[in-house]
Write a protein that holds these residues in place. Sequence first.
Motif, PDB file in Angstrom:
ATOM      1  N   PRO A  14       0.475  -1.562   0.492  1.00 44.70           N
ATOM      2  CA  PRO A  14       0.202   0.017  -0.044  1.00 44.70           C
ATOM      3  C   PRO A  14       1.116   0.968  -0.378  1.00 44.70           C
ATOM      4  O   PRO A  14       1.103   2.294  -0.904  1.00 44.70           O
ATOM      5  N   ALA A  15       1.502   1.801   0.781  1.00 44.74           N
ATOM      6  CA  ALA A  15       2.936   2.697   0.711  1.00 44.74           C
ATOM      7  C   ALA A  15       3.459   2.879  -0.372  1.00 44.74           C
ATOM      8  O   ALA A  15       3.553   3.598  -1.149  1.00 44.74           O
ATOM      9  N   ASP A  34       9.219  -5.423  -6.165  1.00 45.23           N
ATOM     10  CA  ASP A  34       8.840  -5.339  -4.782  1.00 45.23           C
ATOM     11  C   ASP A  34       9.417  -7.155  -4.926  1.00 45.23           C
ATOM     12  O   ASP A  34       9.700  -7.657  -6.413  1.00 45.23           O
ATOM     13  N   MET A  35       9.995  -8.379  -4.254  1.00 47.72           N
ATOM     14  CA  MET A  35      10.576  -9.414  -4.286  1.00 47.72           C
ATOM     15  C   MET A  35       9.284 -10.048  -4.191  1.00 47.72           C
ATOM     16  O   MET A  35       9.722 -11.243  -4.846  1.00 47.72           O
ATOM     17  N   ARG A  40       0.302 -11.266  -4.198  1.00 50.81           N
ATOM     18  CA  ARG A  40       0.070 -11.870  -2.999  1.00 50.81           C
ATOM     19  C   ARG A  40      -0.614 -11.550  -1.291  1.00 50.81           C
ATOM     20  O   ARG A  40      -0.800 -10.392  -1.292  1.00 50.81           O
ATOM     21  N   CYS A  44      -3.100  -9.490   7.411  1.00 52.52           N
ATOM     22  CA  CYS A  44      -3.627  -8.589   8.076  1.00 52.52           C
ATOM     23  C   CYS A  44      -5.038  -8.712   8.648  1.00 52.52           C
ATOM     24  O   CYS A  44      -5.413  -9.759   8.278  1.00 52.52           O
ATOM     25  N   GLY A  45      -5.348  -7.822   9.365  1.00 51.97           N
ATOM     26  CA  GLY A  45      -7.381  -7.744   9.549  1.00 51.97           C
ATOM     27  C   GLY A  45      -8.110  -7.870   8.772  1.00 51.97           C
ATOM     28  O   GLY A  45      -9.009  -7.495   8.722  1.00 51.97           O
ATOM     29  N   ALA A  47      -9.110  -4.224   7.390  1.00 56.84           N
ATOM     30  CA  ALA A  47      -9.886  -3.649   7.396  1.00 56.84           C
ATOM     31  C   ALA A  47      -9.728  -2.284   6.518  1.00 56.84           C
ATOM     32  O   ALA A  47      -7.861  -2.122   7.002  1.00 56.84           O
ATOM     33  N   ARG A 104      -6.506  -8.853   1.844  1.00 61.70           N
ATOM     34  CA  ARG A 104      -5.392  -8.084   1.057  1.00 61.70           C
ATOM     35  C   ARG A 104      -4.946  -8.401  -0.524  1.00 61.70           C
ATOM     36  O   ARG A 104      -4.226  -8.101  -1.151  1.00 61.70           O
ATOM     37  N   PHE A 125      12.206  -7.720  -7.885  1.00 60.74           N
ATOM     38  CA  PHE A 125      13.223  -7.367  -7.552  1.00 60.74           C
ATOM     39  C   PHE A 125      13.898  -7.765  -5.860  1.00 60.74           C
ATOM     40  O   PHE A 125      13.343  -6.669  -4.901  1.00 60.74           O
ATOM     41  N   VAL A 127      15.642  -6.509  -3.253  1.00 57.11           N
ATOM     42  CA  VAL A 127      16.382  -5.384  -2.391  1.00 57.11           C
ATOM     43  C   VAL A 127      17.379  -6.107  -1.410  1.00 57.11           C
ATOM     44  O   VAL A 127      16.710  -6.725  -0.219  1.00 57.11           O
ATOM     45  N   ASP A 293       4.954   1.382   7.532  1.00 53.53           N
ATOM     46  CA  ASP A 293       5.033   0.501   8.531  1.00 53.53           C
ATOM     47  C   ASP A 293       7.026   0.471   8.556  1.00 53.53           C
ATOM     48  O   ASP A 293       7.628  -0.130   9.364  1.00 53.53           O
ATOM     49  N   GLY A 303      -4.354  -1.001  15.641  1.00 57.36           N
ATOM     50  CA  GLY A 303      -3.827  -1.728  14.821  1.00 57.36           C
ATOM     51  C   GLY A 303      -3.733  -1.383  13.526  1.00 57.36           C
ATOM     52  O   GLY A 303      -3.380  -2.425  12.669  1.00 57.36           O
ATOM     53  N   GLY A 305      -2.463   0.157  10.091  1.00 60.31           N
ATOM     54  CA  GLY A 305      -1.911   0.934   9.568  1.00 60.31           C
ATOM     55  C   GLY A 305      -1.481   1.149   7.855  1.00 60.31           C
ATOM     56  O   GLY A 305      -1.575   2.216   6.832  1.00 60.31           O
ATOM     57  N   ILE A 306      -2.843   0.892   7.043  1.00 60.68           N
ATOM     58  CA  ILE A 306      -3.151   1.004   5.843  1.00 60.68           C
ATOM     59  C   ILE A 306      -3.628   2.392   5.442  1.00 60.68           C
ATOM     60  O   ILE A 306      -2.968   2.891   4.945  1.00 60.68           O
TER      61      ILE A 306
HETATM   62  C1  LIG Z   1      -1.589  -9.884  11.773  1.00 64.65           C
HETATM   63  C2  LIG Z   1      -1.867  -8.189  10.973  1.00 64.65           C
HETATM   64  C3  LIG Z   1      -3.603  -7.950  11.128  1.00 64.65           C
HETATM   65  C4  LIG Z   1      -3.780  -6.291  10.747  1.00 64.65           C
HETATM   66  N1  LIG Z   1      -5.144  -5.575  10.564  1.00 64.65           N
HETATM   67  C5  LIG Z   1      -4.871  -4.176   9.722  1.00 64.65           C
HETATM   68  C6  LIG Z   1      -5.803  -3.745  10.099  1.00 64.65           C
HETATM   69  O1  LIG Z   1      -7.055  -4.463   9.678  1.00 64.65           O
HETATM   70  N2  LIG Z   1      -6.238  -2.874   8.843  1.00 64.65           N
HETATM   71  C7  LIG Z   1      -5.105  -1.851   8.837  1.00 64.65           C
HETATM   72  O2  LIG Z   1      -5.164  -1.130   8.061  1.00 64.65           O
HETATM   73  N3  LIG Z   1      -3.932  -2.349   8.969  1.00 64.65           N
HETATM   74  C8  LIG Z   1      -3.558  -3.941   9.779  1.00 64.65           C
HETATM   75  N4  LIG Z   1      -2.376  -4.089   9.868  1.00 64.65           N
HETATM   76  C9  LIG Z   1      -1.365  -3.615   9.795  1.00 64.65           C
HETATM   77  C10 LIG Z   1      -0.861  -3.835   7.283  1.00 64.65           C
HETATM   78  O3  LIG Z   1      -1.100  -4.949   7.463  1.00 64.65           O
HETATM   79  C11 LIG Z   1       0.676  -3.241   7.051  1.00 64.65           C
HETATM   80  O4  LIG Z   1       0.359  -1.643   8.464  1.00 64.65           O
HETATM   81  C12 LIG Z   1      -0.307  -2.129   5.828  1.00 64.65           C
HETATM   82  O5  LIG Z   1       0.305  -3.599   5.350  1.00 64.65           O
HETATM   83  C13 LIG Z   1       1.279  -1.226   5.522  1.00 64.65           C
HETATM   84  O6  LIG Z   1       1.572  -1.857   4.519  1.00 64.65           O
HETATM   85  P1  LIG Z   1       2.951  -1.182   3.878  1.00 64.65           P
HETATM   86  O7  LIG Z   1       3.381  -0.917   2.084  1.00 64.65           O
HETATM   87  O8  LIG Z   1       4.556  -0.211   4.452  1.00 64.65           O
HETATM   88  O9  LIG Z   1       3.781  -3.284   4.298  1.00 64.65           O
HETATM   89  P2  LIG Z   1       3.658  -4.327   2.964  1.00 64.65           P
HETATM   90  O10 LIG Z   1       2.276  -4.204   3.015  1.00 64.65           O
HETATM   91  O11 LIG Z   1       4.189  -4.884   4.064  1.00 64.65           O
HETATM   92  O12 LIG Z   1       4.531  -4.780   1.917  1.00 64.65           O
HETATM   93  C14 LIG Z   1       5.459  -4.401   2.071  1.00 64.65           C
HETATM   94  C15 LIG Z   1       6.258  -4.583   0.049  1.00 64.65           C
HETATM   95  O13 LIG Z   1       7.283  -4.866   0.149  1.00 64.65           O
HETATM   96  C16 LIG Z   1       7.660  -6.005  -0.136  1.00 64.65           C
HETATM   97  N5  LIG Z   1       9.122  -5.945   0.251  1.00 64.65           N
HETATM   98  C17 LIG Z   1       9.737  -6.397   1.506  1.00 64.65           C
HETATM   99  N6  LIG Z   1      10.909  -6.712   1.978  1.00 64.65           N
HETATM  100  C18 LIG Z   1      11.533  -6.494   0.260  1.00 64.65           C
HETATM  101  C19 LIG Z   1      12.553  -6.032  -0.742  1.00 64.65           C
HETATM  102  N7  LIG Z   1      14.073  -6.556   0.165  1.00 64.65           N
HETATM  103  N8  LIG Z   1      12.784  -6.520  -1.723  1.00 64.65           N
HETATM  104  C20 LIG Z   1      11.979  -5.917  -2.206  1.00 64.65           C
HETATM  105  N9  LIG Z   1      10.603  -5.186  -1.987  1.00 64.65           N
HETATM  106  C21 LIG Z   1      10.831  -6.235  -0.405  1.00 64.65           C
HETATM  107  C22 LIG Z   1       7.137  -6.567   0.264  1.00 64.65           C
HETATM  108  O14 LIG Z   1       6.820  -7.680  -0.697  1.00 64.65           O
HETATM  109  C23 LIG Z   1       5.166  -6.311   0.399  1.00 64.65           C
HETATM  110  O15 LIG Z   1       5.140  -6.736  -1.369  1.00 64.65           O
HETATM  111  C24 LIG Z   1      -2.410  -5.478  10.173  1.00 64.65           C
HETATM  112  C25 LIG Z   1      -1.023  -5.846  10.253  1.00 64.65           C
HETATM  113  C26 LIG Z   1      -0.765  -7.264  11.112  1.00 64.65           C
HETATM  114  C27 LIG Z   1       0.793  -7.735  11.114  1.00 64.65           C
END
Ligand SMILES: Cc1cc2nc3c(=O)[nH]c(=O)nc-3n(C[C@H](O)[C@H](O)[C@H](O)COP(=O)(O)OP(=O)(O)OC[C@H]3O[C@@H](n4cnc5c(N)ncnc54)[C@H](O)[C@@H]3O)c2cc1C
Length: 414
Positions: A14-15, A34-35, A40, A44-45, A47, A104, A125, A127, A293, A303, A305-306
Amino acid sequence: MVTEYDAIIVGAGPAGATAAMYLGRAGKNVLLVDMAKFPRDKVCGDAQGRRAASIMRELGIYEGYTQLPGKGIYGMTLSSPKGFVVHLDVEDRNNPPQGYIHRRVDFDNYLFENAVRMCPNFKIFKVTDLIIENNFVKGIIGVNEQGQTEEIRSKVVLAADGANSVVAAKFGLNKNPLAHFIVAIRAYYKNVEGMSDRIEIHLVERVIPGYFWIFPMPNKEANVGIGMVVEDMNKKKLNLQEAMLREIKENPLFKDRFKDAFIETPPGIRGWSLPVGSHHRKCYGNGFMLLGDAASLIDPLSGEGIGNALISGKISAQITMEALEKNDFSEKFLKKYDTELWKIVEPEMKLNYKLQKIAKRFPGLIDKLLEKANKDDKFKKKLEKHVPYTSNRDELLKKDFLSELGLAATFLGI
Ligand SMILES: Cc1cc2nc3c(=O)[nH]c(=O)nc-3n(C[C@H](O)[C@H](O)[C@H](O)COP(=O)(O)OP(=O)(O)OC[C@H]3O[C@@H](n4cnc5c(N)ncnc54)[C@H](O)[C@@H]3O)c2cc1C
């Protein structure tokens, strides 16, 4: 000649997808990596609430989002350690819902497809390291889809690589104290009885200060999980998986509803960590910014984070465009990203951290609040303004009784 992108975005969750959409539609020369191969899953919950919705509206992708398979949310069922249950309804059911449960795997793929539409340079890719020259990040090092090691250069790197961010780790920025990390597990259950259009949060006695959730999905399916602050989990020596299965089997609130239910396998029961924003993680440096994150932006109470991940995608893209214009990618300039981002996320983060601490310190208060809500309709209406994923944040931060609770906590030194 060596290619140098304006920006490389690491992670298309999402970020990262949001940053890619803002930069792509502004015509910047951006590489998204993205790896994983999309679609994929992400533990997550599932929501998504108003914050995410407002960014998607701005990007013109909200209507399509509402059509994804999932469930619209109109409220929350909350239960207390002593088993008081209150149903909070936040929206008129004649209006479109303000929150949704979308798996998700579908939600992230929808964002990813839109990101690639607006920002076509995408590469699978992984990283593993960064190019660093004269103390500045100048690009990424990693392994491409063919298994070859490659270096790719850019003016700035936007690290949206999640809770286990390689980029945050490289600069030692990933070390939240254990009071500011939550661990959570999740399973998809099928054939659950009594599902409604409310999310359910149960603060059950044996799990408190953790939280047990049941989030409704179509066709008697549910996203079920337990989360707890790592420090508390270590103190309580709780095994989250055992705790979840025990509540489902034994707790009078759930056992009949799950009588014929079973876990969808794969994915089975999966866990992941949640770096929470009660710890303000520095999220910039020479030539890089941390998003989502990776920047520890999850709400410590809900909880969630999206929403903040999408906001960080937007703000980091804005600051990237300013940095490109000024040709300044220094830590000093990119500090503006931290300032602008935290201006938005900090008030709610602070309040919710206080509420988290109150709930932990005085669990009896939750029983009292819910008991009162069931007897006093005016009080219940006040609680309804604070349902996560659906509540209006501006309302939340106005001076009302939850803010007053936060204030009281300050006086108590919590
Ligand atoms: C059990 C659980 C329940 C949750 N429930 C909720 C909820 O209901 N609602 C909510 O808003 N939030 C919830 N969250 C939090 C939410 O899942 C995260 O805040 C959100 O996914 C953050 O998005 P992001 O894009 O920062 O990271 P991510 O969604 O983790 O995406 C990171 C991406 O980076 C890629 N990546 C990672 N490392 C590398 C690398 N070295 N090289 C290349 N690519 C890489 C991954 O493949 C992934 O696609 C929950 C979290 C957990 C663990």
